[in-house]
Design an enzyme around this catalytic site. Sequence first.
Site, mmCIF file in Angstrom:
data_model
loop_
_atom_site.group_PDB
_atom_site.id
_atom_site.type_symbol
_atom_site.label_atom_id
_atom_site.label_comp_id
_atom_site.label_asym_id
_atom_site.label_seq_id
_atom_site.Cartn_x
_atom_site.Cartn_y
_atom_site.Cartn_z
ATOM 1 N N CYS A 137 45.533 38.867 47.598
ATOM 2 C CA CYS A 137 45.158 38.911 49.016
ATOM 3 C C CYS A 137 44.911 40.348 49.453
ATOM 4 O O CYS A 137 43.948 40.653 50.177
ATOM 5 C CB CYS A 137 46.248 38.301 49.891
ATOM 6 N N CYS A 154 51.223 38.517 48.493
ATOM 7 C CA CYS A 154 50.128 38.093 47.601
ATOM 8 C C CYS A 154 49.261 39.300 47.232
ATOM 9 O O CYS A 154 48.487 39.791 48.068
ATOM 10 C CB CYS A 154 49.307 37.003 48.289
#
Length: 287
Positions: free
Chosen positions: A40, A37
Amino acid sequence: MSTSPHIVEVSRDQFPSLVLQESHNRPVLVDFWADWCQPCQMLIPILSKLAEEYAGGFLLAKVNTDQEQELAMEYGVRSLPTVMLFRDGEVADQFMGVQPESAVRELLERHLPGPESDALRAGREALEQGDAHTAVEQFEAARRARPEKEEIKIEQARALLQLGRADEAEALVKSLPMDLHQREDVKRIESELHFARAAGDPQEWPALEARLEQDPDDPEALHRLGAVRLLQGDPAGGLELLMRLMKKHRRYGDDAGHKGLLAAFELLGAHHPLVNEYRRKMMALLF
């Protein structure tokens, strides 16, 4: 893996102690993330920087959703990153996606200890030691220090219930904002209030016990003593009396046995070993 004492990686098995239990001592910021991600990876440095800056004012707990898919599903994580702030064992705040440092800092400031923290700590300690009178006084002081912090009413209501002051506890709970009524601890207090009203005057309980001995199907005795058993920490006894009331007297108190069982399930929580057993019995009576 971080070597900071303010940042931990959390598994499902560790979650109850490192997040839920620890959140009674300080805020715990849980970051649901994954290696793949990209957003993230952009958020992680911001969260880590703040964890170091606040130096233990909150704990940053990182959950790798690839490894802990069940935990992510349990908390309804649908996109990454998702960040949840836990206080007192409950999700108190959250956001999804990358946020600027200023927004994350603002979220933290809403939940970090303020002028009410010493009184709150003293109230919780008093309640743990069985001194509900002192707890009520300390929670009242905390509310005066932070009147906008509605969550304090929940703890004061719990202490008032221990003193048998159900009317005052009920008034506090009714004054809570609607969103707080969805919290599990508030639902449990509402269930306790249900049983406190049903149990009635303690001076009448011995006479009710005698009536139940003479007539095991006495509806009033079943109802009120079922509530008494639950309030006194005898869930098996309370559930059995309410189940008998539901079997024998569906019309009593507008199906008080059925309503009492539902309130008992809220009080005990979904994971209590007796809840599934008596829920099955209740459903068998309904269908």
